[in-house]
Design a protein around this motif. Structure first.
Motif, PDB file in Angstrom:
ATOM      1  N   ARG A 152       0.821  -1.208   0.000  1.00 40.83           N
ATOM      2  CA  ARG A 152       0.000   0.000   0.000  1.00 40.83           C
ATOM      3  C   ARG A 152       0.857   1.262   0.000  1.00 40.83           C
ATOM      4  O   ARG A 152       0.543   2.238  -0.689  1.00 40.83           O
ATOM      5  N   LEU A 153       1.916   1.265   0.791  1.00 38.33           N
ATOM      6  CA  LEU A 153       2.763   2.449   0.834  1.00 38.33           C
ATOM      7  C   LEU A 153       3.409   2.721  -0.519  1.00 38.33           C
ATOM      8  O   LEU A 153       3.490   3.877  -0.953  1.00 38.33           O
ATOM      9  N   PHE A 154       3.869   1.681  -1.189  1.00 37.38           N
ATOM     10  CA  PHE A 154       4.477   1.860  -2.508  1.00 37.38           C
ATOM     11  C   PHE A 154       3.455   2.454  -3.482  1.00 37.38           C
ATOM     12  O   PHE A 154       3.766   3.394  -4.231  1.00 37.38           O
TER      13      PHE A 154
ATOM     14  N   LEU B  79       6.114  10.701  -4.829  1.00 36.59           N
ATOM     15  CA  LEU B  79       6.811  11.435  -3.788  1.00 36.59           C
ATOM     16  C   LEU B  79       8.193  10.873  -3.479  1.00 36.59           C
ATOM     17  O   LEU B  79       9.047  11.577  -2.946  1.00 36.59           O
ATOM     18  N   ALA B  80       8.396   9.602  -3.754  1.00 38.34           N
ATOM     19  CA  ALA B  80       9.660   8.968  -3.379  1.00 38.34           C
ATOM     20  C   ALA B  80       9.906   7.775  -4.291  1.00 38.34           C
ATOM     21  O   ALA B  80       8.972   7.171  -4.823  1.00 38.34           O
ATOM     22  N   TYR B  81      11.191   7.441  -4.444  1.00 34.72           N
ATOM     23  CA  TYR B  81      11.536   6.247  -5.215  1.00 34.72           C
ATOM     24  C   TYR B  81      11.281   4.990  -4.401  1.00 34.72           C
ATOM     25  O   TYR B  81      10.839   3.961  -4.912  1.00 34.72           O
ATOM     26  N   SER B  82      11.556   5.064  -3.107  1.00 35.02           N
ATOM     27  CA  SER B  82      11.414   3.897  -2.245  1.00 35.02           C
ATOM     28  C   SER B  82      10.671   4.285  -0.976  1.00 35.02           C
ATOM     29  O   SER B  82      10.911   5.354  -0.402  1.00 35.02           O
ATOM     30  N   VAL B  83       9.775   3.413  -0.537  1.00 33.63           N
ATOM     31  CA  VAL B  83       9.083   3.585   0.726  1.00 33.63           C
ATOM     32  C   VAL B  83       8.815   2.187   1.279  1.00 33.63           C
ATOM     33  O   VAL B  83       8.544   1.254   0.520  1.00 33.63           O
ATOM     34  N   TYR B  84       8.905   2.030   2.570  1.00 30.09           N
ATOM     35  CA  TYR B  84       8.880   0.671   3.119  1.00 30.09           C
ATOM     36  C   TYR B  84       8.411   0.706   4.568  1.00 30.09           C
ATOM     37  O   TYR B  84       8.392   1.753   5.229  1.00 30.09           O
TER      38      TYR B  84
END
Length: 462
Positions: free
Chosen positions: A319-321, A330-335
């Motif tokens: 979901r965050l991705f 907003l970002a390349y990576s989110v985790y």
């Protein structure tokens, strides 16, 4: 500060007749460390785990594999950086880095030369809860390799030259990390969350504390921590139970029977719901959000593990991705990920984004935490998570070193010798009701202690 002693062979001179045999053995050791049977077949081998108890009473889990003449061992002693003196963080880390820098009648150079001659690997590392070690050796050098391990854990020298050299390396690493946004965020988060607890102290110490660590500090830590009663061992490779029993006594038999550990209390993170900003002139802000999670021994840990996978544990389907990267860019990576320490369970999320979008990213991550805790996932999300988590499990067992590492962690977590056989069934058994129950227990996780490193527009804290 983990180092593998095997890297030092490059700095040692060998005569022409010695170079090729040594290089050949080292190459064979590397190839065998990287090559094993297919992941699924490797995982199935772990069902043949043998519980070995040495004549001296030392226990290990063994997976015998005669495919290649390699022995891989992982081991751990309870009591890592949490056992550092409160005023001197970094003792455990510096001790671990020095255990293979001279022992017994071998100074650092002689010890490393012996390691190179045997084409073996030996390394040590300290985390918050354990001091860990690793050994790789060819079967033909088994006795000599375990004897070197014996010297490292029972008779480290802590010579002045070695101490000052490794101290300088640790200080250099700390200086590099003082400008690394990810390191800054992590260390600040733990300091704020656990201000009066051992977990709040940096594992590798500080620029102020490391220069004050004495030889007596190192000796005291070793004497109090390295003992047989807290030792966990996992071995994979070409060695039988009786042979392993003898080697366990050779390596660890002379250690004290019982460790002398100071009590470490169970703890809950403080500062939940606050934001702390560390100013740093970088184009992106690094965001670390941490909150209360579940401990590994909790019956709802597996449902929480599946819940986290759906939220942010999957690189491309979480979901965050979807919300932070795909929908808004907003970002390349989110985790997100869970951390199960011995005395607390934690749940983290993180990303790196443009300074002007840091506030938006924090808000969206928080919204997704609240949404999954309030509403739970869908059946489709649960089915996809189960498929991935069970199907990818075998990838943790595609080398002998990985197998040994998994077996060691299972022992540390006290999950039982049959856990590998049960694990996928535990994942498959998770229902939506289980996820809702875990989410209900994690309601407070909707709020987080947030640390931002950078120049985030519109954010202040601290």
């Amino acid at each position: 500060m983990r180092r593998s002693a095997s890297v030092y062979w490059n700095g040692i001179f060998f005569g022409p007749r010695a170079v090729l045999p040594v290089l050949g053995r080292i190459l064979l050791l590397v190839l065998m460390s990287l090559s094993l049977v297919s992941p699924a077949a490797a995982q199935s081998q772990t069902t043949r785990i043998t519980r070995v108890v040495s004549p001296g009473g030392i226990e290990a889990w063994l997976v015998r594999d005669t495919t290649l003449p390699l022995i891989a061992m992982e081991f751990a002693f309870r009591g890592g950086a949490a056992q550092d003196p409160p005023a001197t963080p970094g003792v455990a880390s510096l001790t671990a880095s020095l255990l293979d820098e001279g022992a017994g009648d071998l100074d650092a150079a002689a010890f490393q030369r012996k390691v190179a001659d045997l084409a073996m690997e030996i390394s040590f590392d300290a985390n918050r809860d354990e001091l860990r070690g690793s050994l790789r050796t060819l079967g033909e050098n088994r006795d000599a390799a375990f004897d070197l391990l014996r010297l490292a854990v029972t008779a480290p020298r802590f010579d002045e030259e070695a101490v000052e050299r490794i101290r300088a390396a640790q200080l250099a690493s700390l200086r590099r990390r003082s400008t690394d946004p990810n390191s800054l965020a992590s260390e600040r988060w733990f300091a704020l969350a656990f201000p009066d607890h051992a977990y709040g102290r940096p594992v590798d110490g500080t620029l102020a504390s490391v220069p004050t660590i004495t030889q007596a500090d190192l000796q005291t830590f070793t004497r109090n921590t390295l003992a047989r009663d807290t030792l966990k061992v996992a071995v994979v490779g070409d060695i039988g139970p009786e042979e392993l029993g003898r080697e366990l006594d050779r390596a660890f038999g002379a250690l004290p029977a019982k460790a002398t550990l100071r009590p470490v209390a169970d703890v809950a993170p403080k500062g939940i719901g606050t934001v702390d900003v560390i100013p740093l002139n970088i184009p992106q802000s690094v965001v670390l959000m941490g909150t209360t999670g579940l401990e590994r021994k909790d019956d709802d840990f597996i449902p929480a593990y599946v819940l986290n996978h759906i939220l942010g544990g999957s690189a491309f389907s979480s979901r965050l991705f979807k919300e932070v990267r795909e929908a808004r860019g907003l970002a390349y990576s989110v985790y997100s990920y869970q951390v199960a320490l011995e005395h607390v369970g934690l749940w983290f999320a993180g990303t790196a984004t443009k300074n002007e979008r840091a506030g938006d990213s924090i808000r969206i991550i928080g919204d997704e935490f609240r949404k999954i805790l309030d509403e739970g996932p869908t059946q489709t999300e649960l089915d996809e998570a189960k498929s991935y988590l069970t199907g990818s499990y075998a990838l943790r067992f595609d080398t002998s070193s990985k197998i040994a590492g998994q077996l060691l962690q299972i022992q540390i977590d006290d999950l039982g010798i049959d856990y590998i056989d049960r694990r996928n069934a535990l994942i498959e058994a998770v229902t939506l009701d289980d996820l809702r129950r875990a989410a209900h227990r994690l309601t407070e996780a909707a709020k987080a202690l947030t640390v931002v490193v950078g120049r985030p527009a519109g954010l202040s804290g601290g």
